[in-house]
Design a protein around this motif. Structure first.
Motif, PDB file in Angstrom:
ATOM      1  N   HIS A   1     -47.172  -4.411  -4.578  1.00 31.18           N
ATOM      2  CA  HIS A   1     -46.724  -3.039  -4.321  1.00 31.18           C
ATOM      3  C   HIS A   1     -46.397  -2.334  -5.635  1.00 31.18           C
TER       4      HIS A   1
ATOM      5  N   TYR B   1     -49.670  -1.460  -7.496  1.00 28.41           N
ATOM      6  CA  TYR B   1     -50.324  -0.250  -6.968  1.00 28.41           C
ATOM      7  C   TYR B   1     -49.588   0.999  -7.445  1.00 28.41           C
ATOM      8  N   THR B   2     -48.240   0.935  -7.358  1.00 26.58           N
ATOM      9  CA  THR B   2     -47.442   2.106  -7.705  1.00 26.58           C
ATOM     10  C   THR B   2     -47.639   2.496  -9.169  1.00 26.58           C
TER      11      THR B   2
ATOM     12  N   LEU C   1     -49.324   5.911 -10.428  1.00 23.76           N
ATOM     13  CA  LEU C   1     -48.463   6.824 -11.183  1.00 23.76           C
ATOM     14  C   LEU C   1     -49.029   7.048 -12.583  1.00 23.76           C
TER      15      LEU C   1
ATOM     16  N   LEU D   1     -53.624   8.254  -3.382  1.00 23.70           N
ATOM     17  CA  LEU D   1     -52.299   8.157  -4.009  1.00 23.70           C
ATOM     18  C   LEU D   1     -52.210   9.079  -5.226  1.00 23.70           C
TER      19      LEU D   1
ATOM     20  N   ALA E   1     -43.225   9.262  -8.116  1.00 23.60           N
ATOM     21  CA  ALA E   1     -43.126   7.805  -8.008  1.00 23.60           C
ATOM     22  C   ALA E   1     -42.604   7.389  -6.644  1.00 23.60           C
TER      23      ALA E   1
ATOM     24  N   ILE F   1     -45.258   7.732  -4.089  1.00 22.66           N
ATOM     25  CA  ILE F   1     -46.268   6.677  -4.165  1.00 22.66           C
ATOM     26  C   ILE F   1     -45.718   5.384  -3.572  1.00 22.66           C
ATOM     27  N   VAL F   2     -44.477   5.034  -3.940  1.00 20.79           N
ATOM     28  CA  VAL F   2     -43.890   3.807  -3.391  1.00 20.79           C
ATOM     29  C   VAL F   2     -43.923   3.847  -1.866  1.00 20.79           C
TER      30      VAL F   2
ATOM     31  N   ALA G   1     -47.775   3.849  -0.623  1.00 21.60           N
ATOM     32  CA  ALA G   1     -48.610   2.693  -0.928  1.00 21.60           C
ATOM     33  C   ALA G   1     -48.630   1.713   0.244  1.00 21.60           C
TER      34      ALA G   1
ATOM     35  N   THR H   1     -36.497   2.539  -7.509  1.00 17.34           N
ATOM     36  CA  THR H   1     -37.214   3.542  -8.303  1.00 17.34           C
ATOM     37  C   THR H   1     -36.277   4.678  -8.702  1.00 17.34           C
TER      38      THR H   1
ATOM     39  N   ARG I   1     -45.734  12.372   2.184  1.00 14.92           N
ATOM     40  CA  ARG I   1     -45.843  10.964   1.854  1.00 14.92           C
ATOM     41  C   ARG I   1     -46.638  10.244   2.927  1.00 14.92           C
TER      42      ARG I   1
END
Lengths: 222, 237
Positions: free
Chosen positions: A30, A33-34, A38, A96, A154, A157-158, A161, A202, B237
């Motif tokens: 994870h 990917y993040t 980013l 993303l 960020a 994205i977290v 993802a 994060t 999101r």
């Protein structure tokens, strides 16, 4: 059984802590990917935002890109890309990155625009070149806002993802998607808790980065 | 890609394309409306009692950090696989955008304007409704635009918790039946809905603020959106 039972059962089961479906592996995937998404998004959005903000042109175009980027549903793009391109990293990274570019772009532009013009003029008057003005005056002053743009990108994205799991990749979404199919609610709740935890971490990382990187004089005003 | 079947919706979705659009709008817009109704008094409290604002911001930011999919599945235990499970998180997310927008908007009303209203005999309630809120309309609408657009695209994630995603369910079906045109239809429909809703909100803003310049963008520093509002320009999101 309530939420907290599910959570404690999930984290107390030692089977969840090892192997390719273990928590360390999934958290690692994870994070990978993040960072990748980013990084790509920042590589695209930061230079554009800095340059447009420096010259103060193109604000309307950026606002349009932001609305357009926000209007495209990430989940839909992911499935569409997968059906068209096949399985792979590209079809996860594309949605993303599209998700993360608008907040970085718009916030960077706004941050550069909101820099007090008098120190900029003073720097020019002292004979500083354009690059010097940009990196030694404008960027340090705009840094808190630039960081907040990166932070919201960020976090998004977290959170997002997780959908990588829907197209057979790894990451924490695996627990949620697999758990829902297996009717294993404990796994679903465990995965959701981990994602929420990672999002909070994060937040913390960016808070620390702000403490570390932003000069005290700028921080006091922000 | 089979263009003839672009609007050929699989029967397991139990809706026509228009039905899905209607369902999508209801699932996306009701939460924003609920968010607005909650955040108006909440923001007023934050303006009135300054110490309340930082903790409220903190709580909403932390709630915002919970991913939508995680939020949905955590709620299943309480609300089941229903529309409500999708709508509650969306309401919370819209609060995060709307509360700072309204607080910044109401706070940006000049002190002289308030003093003038008071001198004309306006009480606190009338002053809030007739002076502060109208002047805050641009900031509130800016917040509503962000909340609405992201809400429309977030509803689709509801498809992952068992067919609660309206147009998002089409994406799921596109995957199951291997029909990319359905996914394209869903993506385009949602994008068009979002852009239309955004344009509608801009029109509402223009109607509600006849004193603002119509064409040119605000150029003075004071008219630009507050940095805090810009920072919250979050995508879906």
């Amino acid at each position: 059984m309530n939420l907290f039972h599910f959570i404690s059962d999930f984290f107390n089961d030692s089977a969840h802590w090892q192997g390719y479906d273990g928590i360390p592996t999934r958290v690692g995937e994870h994070i990978q990917y993040t960072l990748q998404a980013l990084g790509i998004a920042a590589l695209i959005a930061l230079p554009v935002g800095l340059v447009t903000g420096h010259y103060g042109r193109g604000g309307n175009a950026l606002a349009f890109i932001a609305v357009a980027g926000r209007a495209l549903p990430t989940f839909g793009l992911l499935v569409l890309m997968t059906l068209l391109v096949g399985f792979g990293m590209v079809n996860v990274m594309t949605p993303l990155v599209i998700l993360a570019v608008p907040p970085i772009l718009v916030t960077t532009y706004e941050a550069m625009r909101s820099v007090d013009p008098s120190p900029v003029d003073a720097a020019r008057g002292m004979g500083m070149g354009e690059l010097g003005v940009l990196f030694q005056v404008e960027v340090p002053a705009a840094l808190p806002l630039i960081l907040s743009g990166l932070r919201s990108a960020a976090i998004q994205i977290v959170s997002t993802a997780t959908i990588a799991a829907y197209v057979a990749l790894g990451g924490l979404g695996r627990y949620i998607v697999d758990g829902l199919y297996q009717r294993n609610y404990e796994k679903v709740v465990g995965g959701a808790t981990l994602v929420a935890g990672l999002a909070l971490v994060t937040l913390g990382v960016f808070w620390a980065a702000g403490r570390f990187a932003v000069s005290p004089g700028v921080r006091r005003r922000a | 890609m089979n263009w003839d079947r672009f609007f050929d919706i699989p029967s397991d979705l139990q809706h026509s394309w228009l039905g899905l659009v209607g369902l999508h709008l209801r699932e996306a817009l009701l939460p924003v409306l609920a968010g607005l109704l909650i955040s108006l008094p909440l923001a007023q409290l934050c303006v009135r009692f300054r110490w309340l604002y930082p903790p409220v911001l903190w709580v909403t930011t932390v709630l915002y950090a919970i991913p939508s999919l995680a939020f949905f599945v955590l709620l299943i235990d309480y609300t089941g696989q229903t529309e409500l499970t999708v709508m509650i998180p969306l309401t919370v997310y819209s609060l995060v955008v709307l509360v700072p927008a309204i607080v910044d908007g109401v706070r940006s009303v000049p002190q002289e304007t308030l003093a003038a209203a008071t001198a004309m005999g306006f009480g606190p309630v009338r002053r809030y409704v007739q002076v502060q809120l109208p002047i805050a309309v641009p900031a509130i609408v800016a917040g509503l635009r962000v909340a609405t657009v992201s809400s429309i695209s977030l509803v689709s994630v509801g498809a992952l918790i068992g067919n609660q995603g309206a147009l998002g369910n089409m994406i799921n079906d596109a995957n199951i039946y291997n029909r990319p045109e359905l996914a394209l239809n869903a993506v385009l429909s949602m994008a068009v809905l979002a852009i239309l809703a955004d344009a509608l909100l801009v029109a509402v803003r223009v109607l509600l603020t006849p004193w603002m310049p119509r064409r040119s963008r605000p150029t003075t520093k004071a008219d630009r959106p507050e940095p805090a509002a810009a920072a919250l320009e979050d995508a879906a999101r």
